[in-house]
Design a protein around this motif. Structure first.
Motif, mmCIF file in Angstrom:
data_model
loop_
_atom_site.group_PDB
_atom_site.id
_atom_site.type_symbol
_atom_site.label_atom_id
_atom_site.label_comp_id
_atom_site.label_asym_id
_atom_site.label_seq_id
_atom_site.Cartn_x
_atom_site.Cartn_y
_atom_site.Cartn_z
ATOM 1 N N ASP A 19 4.294 -1.038 -4.478
ATOM 2 C CA ASP A 19 4.585 -1.832 -3.282
ATOM 3 C C ASP A 19 6.087 -1.953 -3.042
ATOM 4 O O ASP A 19 6.546 -1.940 -1.898
ATOM 5 C CB ASP A 19 3.954 -3.221 -3.400
ATOM 6 N N THR A 20 6.847 -2.064 -4.121
ATOM 7 C CA THR A 20 8.308 -2.125 -3.986
ATOM 8 C C THR A 20 8.843 -0.811 -3.420
ATOM 9 O O THR A 20 9.716 -0.813 -2.545
ATOM 10 C CB THR A 20 8.957 -2.442 -5.343
ATOM 11 N N LEU A 22 7.218 1.168 -1.475
ATOM 12 C CA LEU A 22 6.824 1.163 -0.072
ATOM 13 C C LEU A 22 7.835 0.382 0.767
ATOM 14 O O LEU A 22 8.286 0.851 1.813
ATOM 15 C CB LEU A 22 5.430 0.547 0.075
ATOM 16 N N VAL A 23 8.216 -0.800 0.311
ATOM 17 C CA VAL A 23 9.181 -1.632 1.039
ATOM 18 C C VAL A 23 10.542 -0.925 1.115
ATOM 19 O O VAL A 23 11.200 -0.926 2.166
ATOM 20 C CB VAL A 23 9.301 -3.031 0.397
ATOM 21 N N HIS A 25 11.022 2.272 1.050
ATOM 22 C CA HIS A 25 10.838 3.361 2.014
ATOM 23 C C HIS A 25 11.065 2.853 3.439
ATOM 24 O O HIS A 25 11.787 3.474 4.231
ATOM 25 C CB HIS A 25 9.410 3.911 1.934
ATOM 26 N N LEU A 26 10.402 1.755 3.766
ATOM 27 C CA LEU A 26 10.545 1.195 5.113
ATOM 28 C C LEU A 26 11.994 0.805 5.400
ATOM 29 O O LEU A 26 12.508 1.060 6.493
ATOM 30 C CB LEU A 26 9.622 -0.009 5.285
ATOM 31 N N ALA A 27 12.655 0.206 4.426
ATOM 32 C CA ALA A 27 14.060 -0.181 4.600
ATOM 33 C C ALA A 27 14.939 1.049 4.789
ATOM 34 O O ALA A 27 15.838 1.049 5.646
ATOM 35 C CB ALA A 27 14.531 -0.995 3.398
ATOM 36 N N GLU A 72 6.458 6.024 -5.917
ATOM 37 C CA GLU A 72 5.251 5.371 -5.395
ATOM 38 C C GLU A 72 3.992 6.091 -5.871
ATOM 39 O O GLU A 72 3.022 5.438 -6.279
ATOM 40 C CB GLU A 72 5.276 5.297 -3.871
ATOM 41 N N TYR A 93 1.629 6.367 6.042
ATOM 42 C CA TYR A 93 1.794 5.017 6.575
ATOM 43 C C TYR A 93 2.149 4.950 8.057
ATOM 44 O O TYR A 93 1.928 3.921 8.690
ATOM 45 C CB TYR A 93 2.872 4.260 5.791
#
Length: 140
Positions: A19-20, A22-23, A25-27, A72, A93
């Motif tokens: 999950d970290t 993933l976050v 990645h988004l950032a 991930e 995603y």
């Protein structure tokens, strides 16, 4: 001390790592798309943004592997979950979820245009700043 949690708690730790990633990645994607505007206020921020944008371009065009995807996948598999598909983070995603798959190229072009616009805006701001400094230094 310093050891992994008990066996039954390990999947939770791996899910947290996944999950970290993933976050992060988004950032990273948000920074690649919009980070050039930060340089309008902090011109030195242009150089890290250039490096990230070029790396993002390499991932998209050349097919470089993103280390966050690797982390991930590793974490998700160790948590007993499915890893990301071969297309990676964006395919899993974003494509088909946030925008239709048939618009992927249009989205990539739009992100490239936003980056170019942010850099053009930076160049204009720096040019105006230099002109103002020259003008203020003139006498009479």
């Amino acid at each position: 001390m310093g050891t992994l949690p008990d066996t039954e708690d390990r999947p939770m730790v791996y899910r947290l790592i996944g999950d970290t990633a993933l976050v992060l990645h988004l950032a990273f994607l948000a920074y690649v798309a919009l980070g050039g505007f930060l340089a309008w206020y902090r011109p030195a921020a242009f150089w890290p943004h250039l490096a990230c944008a070029l790396y993002g371009l390499g991932i998209t065009v050349i097919g470089w592997t993103c280390p966050l995807t690797t982390v991930e996948n590793w974490a998700r598999v160790n948590a007993g979950q499915a890893g990301l598909p071969p297309g990676g983070f964006i395919d899993h995603y974003l494509t088909g979820v946030v925008y239709p798959a048939e618009h992927l190229v249009a989205i990539q072009v739009a992100v490239g245009a936003v980056i170019a616009l942010s850099w053009l805006g930076l160049a204009l701001r720096l040019s105006r700043h230099r002109s103002a400094r020259k003008d203020s230094g003139r006498i009479g």
